[in-house]
Scaffold this motif. Structure first.
Motif, mmCIF file in Angstrom:
data_model
loop_
_atom_site.group_PDB
_atom_site.id
_atom_site.type_symbol
_atom_site.label_atom_id
_atom_site.label_comp_id
_atom_site.label_asym_id
_atom_site.label_seq_id
_atom_site.Cartn_x
_atom_site.Cartn_y
_atom_site.Cartn_z
ATOM 1 N N ALA C 17 1.118 -1.198 -0.155
ATOM 2 C CA ALA C 17 0.518 -0.009 0.284
ATOM 3 C C ALA C 17 0.821 1.277 0.583
ATOM 4 N N GLN C 18 2.025 1.074 0.669
ATOM 5 C CA GLN C 18 2.534 2.114 1.132
ATOM 6 C C GLN C 18 3.462 3.021 -0.493
ATOM 7 N N ILE C 19 4.111 1.544 -1.486
ATOM 8 C CA ILE C 19 4.415 1.435 -2.814
ATOM 9 C C ILE C 19 3.118 2.608 -4.040
ATOM 10 N N VAL C 20 2.159 1.560 -3.254
ATOM 11 C CA VAL C 20 0.836 2.131 -4.490
ATOM 12 C C VAL C 20 0.498 3.740 -4.239
ATOM 13 N N GLU C 21 1.216 3.851 -2.848
ATOM 14 C CA GLU C 21 0.128 5.691 -2.487
ATOM 15 C C GLU C 21 1.429 6.738 -2.967
ATOM 16 N N GLN C 22 2.748 6.179 -3.083
ATOM 17 C CA GLN C 22 3.882 7.088 -3.312
ATOM 18 C C GLN C 22 3.611 7.051 -4.795
ATOM 19 N N ILE C 23 3.438 6.185 -5.388
ATOM 20 C CA ILE C 23 3.553 5.734 -7.124
ATOM 21 C C ILE C 23 1.915 6.652 -7.263
ATOM 22 N N SER C 24 0.973 6.969 -6.770
ATOM 23 C CA SER C 24 -0.286 7.333 -7.020
ATOM 24 C C SER C 24 -0.091 8.459 -7.659
ATOM 25 N N GLU C 25 0.464 9.331 -5.648
ATOM 26 C CA GLU C 25 1.327 10.153 -5.243
ATOM 27 C C GLU C 25 1.663 11.058 -6.648
ATOM 28 N N ALA C 26 2.533 10.701 -6.844
ATOM 29 C CA ALA C 26 3.429 10.853 -8.241
ATOM 30 C C ALA C 26 2.929 11.016 -9.796
ATOM 31 N N ILE C 27 2.365 10.041 -9.812
ATOM 32 C CA ILE C 27 1.523 10.447 -11.133
ATOM 33 C C ILE C 27 0.179 11.582 -10.860
ATOM 34 N N ALA C 28 -0.087 11.671 -9.898
ATOM 35 C CA ALA C 28 -0.678 12.359 -9.959
ATOM 36 C C ALA C 28 -0.172 14.276 -9.900
ATOM 37 N N LYS C 29 1.531 13.869 -8.976
ATOM 38 C CA LYS C 29 1.928 15.118 -9.290
ATOM 39 C C LYS C 29 2.443 15.077 -10.416
ATOM 40 N N ASN C 30 2.261 14.617 -11.342
ATOM 41 C CA ASN C 30 3.512 14.860 -12.901
ATOM 42 C C ASN C 30 4.620 14.104 -12.432
ATOM 43 N N GLU C 31 5.282 13.305 -11.830
ATOM 44 C CA GLU C 31 6.548 13.126 -11.619
ATOM 45 C C GLU C 31 6.518 12.093 -12.160
ATOM 46 N N LEU C 32 5.616 11.425 -12.301
ATOM 47 C CA LEU C 32 6.261 10.937 -13.284
ATOM 48 C C LEU C 32 4.711 10.441 -14.664
ATOM 49 N N SER C 33 5.107 10.136 -15.885
ATOM 50 C CA SER C 33 3.877 10.873 -16.761
ATOM 51 C C SER C 33 3.440 9.958 -17.738
ATOM 52 N N ALA C 34 2.808 9.584 -18.403
ATOM 53 C CA ALA C 34 2.219 8.834 -19.845
ATOM 54 C C ALA C 34 3.450 8.533 -20.146
ATOM 55 N N GLY C 35 3.600 7.112 -20.102
ATOM 56 C CA GLY C 35 4.685 6.489 -20.917
ATOM 57 C C GLY C 35 5.791 6.138 -19.804
ATOM 58 N N ASP C 36 5.457 6.625 -18.829
ATOM 59 C CA ASP C 36 6.642 6.187 -17.948
ATOM 60 C C ASP C 36 7.096 4.581 -17.698
ATOM 61 N N LYS C 37 8.525 3.862 -17.811
ATOM 62 C CA LYS C 37 8.507 2.985 -17.598
ATOM 63 C C LYS C 37 8.330 2.980 -15.638
ATOM 64 N N LEU C 38 7.962 2.164 -15.132
ATOM 65 C CA LEU C 38 7.889 1.573 -13.194
ATOM 66 C C LEU C 38 9.047 0.372 -13.933
ATOM 67 N N PRO C 39 9.863 0.443 -12.749
ATOM 68 C CA PRO C 39 11.366 0.057 -12.556
ATOM 69 C C PRO C 39 10.999 -1.373 -12.292
ATOM 70 N N ALA C 40 11.203 -2.335 -13.231
ATOM 71 C CA ALA C 40 11.241 -4.347 -12.740
ATOM 72 C C ALA C 40 11.028 -4.163 -11.730
ATOM 73 N N VAL C 41 9.713 -5.382 -11.324
ATOM 74 C CA VAL C 41 9.621 -6.104 -10.164
ATOM 75 C C VAL C 41 10.814 -6.314 -9.368
ATOM 76 N N ARG C 42 11.245 -7.350 -10.038
ATOM 77 C CA ARG C 42 12.476 -7.825 -8.834
ATOM 78 C C ARG C 42 14.012 -6.476 -8.945
ATOM 79 N N LYS C 43 13.401 -5.426 -9.527
ATOM 80 C CA LYS C 43 14.707 -4.833 -9.402
ATOM 81 C C LYS C 43 14.561 -4.191 -8.036
ATOM 82 N N LEU C 44 12.932 -3.097 -8.126
ATOM 83 C CA LEU C 44 12.733 -2.230 -7.086
ATOM 84 C C LEU C 44 12.390 -3.157 -5.761
ATOM 85 N N ALA C 45 12.163 -4.414 -5.977
ATOM 86 C CA ALA C 45 12.540 -5.268 -5.055
ATOM 87 C C ALA C 45 13.360 -6.101 -4.668
ATOM 88 N N ALA C 46 14.821 -5.270 -5.068
ATOM 89 C CA ALA C 46 15.971 -5.775 -4.550
ATOM 90 C C ALA C 46 16.499 -4.576 -4.073
#
Lengths: 308, 230, 137
Positions: C17-46
């Protein structure tokens, strides 16, 4: 192969005199599961692990690792199992090179020397250092490297991060994540540190005074154990009869209940039928949930986690 | 490969004790030889043995090499006890049984490595030094008549006594009983066998005693080690 | 590559939920825009030292909320907002959340007018921040 049970115990019991160290535990850990084995001090975690590894003889019940009876683990099976002992006990007089040479002899064709060397370098250890001259944290690092380098199918760790500083604990968890990312690896680790369990585990087993109190997915435990506070206009009732109530504390006008497996709608209903004026579902982190769940007042209650 | 790795590890752990026993025997044995010179020449003239089998273990305490014989007893028994403690008591304190026993090999083999290491240690720490002392004593500058081979054989049998005490100490370490109950039973048995050993009239019977005693203790140790909880 | 995501295990909010919140917020604030790639699951997990399943769960949750889309083989990308199909359920959920906030606001003694003004101001601030982020790009 997919749903293969890697670790199984049935009615596993060990008692010393009249004290049950481990009381009829039934566990089924499937392949690929990362299982956090949690319990308070002297709950029976180490005893259970030693029983599983054939270092202790059960008073009753059976235990099987990779399909083989724990009391008669064959050399071939032991080769597929990594074990990190409590306290990371190693031969003090050996240095890291000698230990590696000793350990790798027992994993012919399986030992990843490059991985071992990389881990030792990453930890900043010198190969010529004798184990007795290492600190607890450094010894834990060596112990982890020795356990991971044979790339075991099943890794059993007894309180691996106990007494380690935060940085080394994090390294340890990184090592575990590394293993998790390899296909089909299973880890069972006991821990006191709920934060570590929350990071890494997908399944939680709670043991208390030798009895398994919970055995479920971690997210299930997280959503099921709730603290609900009922506030009453006049005085709070002395007790409430609810299915799923673990225990309850009463102050004059409030009742703080720990409920297991009751969803939010039902809580609203309960609050109403108990005659509460207001109710509030408190936020709890995993540590809070664990403490409440293993509190002495709720000890006798067992829940059917498969049905929750 | 696995057995060798275990054996190497056990030997390396026994090494300080091997050195201690060898040094003790070498130093005090040499000193003893120097002091004897012509002391017991007359005794030799009266008791020249033709066959070594006439020497009994008891005799070993009486004749020229006999004082050395006492030293051999001390070092063999001392080394045996030290090895028993090192291999079977220390791991309880250091908590390393888990690491030792979770290996891709049978427990029997792990025990076999320990016992082989003990045997090699007794040979190296006592047996070989004894051979050296015997050779020294055979030189003309020490005595007019070389000591009978029985003394050497007797000395080697004493190494066997060391093995008895090793097994006894090991069993005591493995036993989970209380001190005042059966914990020291293995050691007690070793002591009893030792007295029996010294009371035999000939070396042959001493050897037989040793074989029986060792056999019993070996079996007990094997059974205990396989079933013991760590 | 989203190295700014931080999680804390001791929180009462589950890690996913913390990850969801931070990414949602970033999208809302346009820090992440359409088409941006999120880090690979394994990479973020590591990187975060957490179980990869937790990251997968977060991404899956975001995907259900239509904030991201996963293309098998390529990765997970921030969705194009124009592709959002706002359905009645989305609007209802938003309305419910608004009701919660309104209740809180009134309970702490704010006047309805002040509450509405607060809403308006904060929305404007958000949007202008979004615009300035876009300008930076």
């Amino acid at each position: 192969m997919i749903d293969e049970v890697v670790l199984e115990t049935r009615g596993l019991t060990k008692y010393y005199g009249s004290v049950f160290a481990v009381d009829h535990i039934d566990l089924k850990i499937p392949r690929g599961c990362i299982c956090g084995f949690v319990g308070r001090n002297a709950a029976g975690k180490t005893t259970a692990i030693k029983l599983m590894l054939g270092l202790l003889n059960p008073t009753a019940g059976t235990s099987k690792l990779l399909g083989c009876d724990s009391a008669a683990l064959t050399p071939a099976i032991r080769q597929r199992i990594g074990y990190v002992t409590e306290g990371h006990r190693l031969f003090g007089w050996m240095n890291i090179v000698e230990l590696e040479r000793f350990q790798r002899t027992f994993f012919p064709g399986q030992w990843d020397g490059k991985f071992f060397a990389e881990m030792i370098e990453y930890f900043g250890l010198s190969k010529k250092q004798k184990i007795k001259h290492l600190s607890n944290g450094q010894r834990a690092q060596v112990s982890l490297a020795l356990a991971l380098s044979p790339n075991p199918e099943l890794l059993i760790m007894d309180d691996p991060t106990l007494g380690l500083d935060a940085a080394i604990r994090r390294q340890f968890l990184s090592g575990m994540i590394e293993i998790i990312m390899r296909e089909g690896r299973t880890i069972l680790f006991s821990s006191h540190i709920l934060g570590d369990v929350e990071r890494v585990a997908d399944r939680i087993v709670v043991i208390d005074k030798g009895v398994i109190r919970a055995d479920c997915k971690l997210e299930q435990f997280r959503t099921a154990v709730k603290k609900v506070i009922l506030a009453f206009e006049d005085s709070a009732p002395l007790q409430v009869d609810i299915d799923g109530l673990l225990h309850c504390r009463r102050s004059e006008k409030e009742l703080a209940m720990i409920l297991v497996g009751i969803n939010d709608d039902k809580i609203a209903e309960l609050a109403k039928s108990a005659g509460a004026e207001k109710y509030h579902i408190a936020n709890m982190n995993l540590e809070d949930q664990f403490i409440e769940y293993t509190a002495p007042d709720g000890r006798g209650k067992l829940f059917k986690w498969e049905e929750i | 490969m696995k057995f060798l790795a275990l054996l190497k590890k056990e030997l390396r752990e026994c090494l300080p004790w091997i050195v201690a026993a060898a040094a003790f025997l070498l130093i005090f044995g040499s000193l003893e030889l120097r002091s004897m010179v012509r002391r017991d020449v007359e005794e030799y003239q009266y008791r020249v043995f033709e066959r070594y089998s006439e020497v009994s273990a008891y005799d070993l305490g009486k004749y020229p090499l006999g004082d050395v014989g006492a030293l051999v007893f001390i070092s063999a028994v001392g080394l045996g006890l030290a090895l028993g403690v090192r291999q079977f008591w220390v791991a309880d304190f250091t908590g390393t049984w888990g690491f030792t026993l979770h290996r891709s090999t049978d427990r029997t083999r792990i025990l076999a490595a320990k016992i082989c290491a003990a045997i090699i240690s007794l040979i190296a720490g006592v047996g070989l030094v004894l051979c050296y002392l015997f050779w020294r004593a055979s030189l003309p500058d020490y005595s007019p008549v070389p000591p009978p081979i029985g003394f050497l054989i007797g000395g080697w049998l004493i190494c066997g006594v060391g093995l008895l005490f090793y097994l006894g100490a090991g069993l005591a370490g493995l036993s989970k009983a209380r001190w005042y109950t059966t914990k020291l039973a293995g050691l007690g048995f070793a002591v009893w066998m030792f007295f029996t050993f010294t009371q035999q009239w000939t070396l042959w019977w001493s050897f037989v005693t040793l074989v029986i005693g060792t056999g019993v203790l070996l079996y007990l140790m094997w059974e205990t080690f396989l079933k013991r909880e760590f | 590559m989203a190295l700014w995501i931080q999680i804390s295990p001791g929180s009462d909010k589950p890690i996913y939920a913390q990850i969801v919140e931070q990414i949602s917020e970033a999208i809302a604030k346009n820090e992440l825009s359409a088409g941006d790639k999120l880090p690979a699951v394994r990479k973020l997990a590591a990187e975060l030292v957490i179980n990869p399943n937790t990251v997968a769960r977060a991404y899956s949750f975001l995907e259900q909320g239509k904030l991201v889309t996963t293309k098998t083989g390529s990765g997970t990308f921030v969705s194009d907002p124009r592709l959002y199909s706002r359905d009645a359920a989305d609007i209802n959920m938003l309305a419910e959340r608004m009701d919660t906030l309104i209740t809180r606001g009134l309970n702490i003694g704010l006047e309805a007018g002040d509450l509405a003004a607060m809403f308006r101001d904060r929305t404007n601030k958000f949007v202008s921040k979004q615009k300035s982020e876009e300008k930076k790009k």
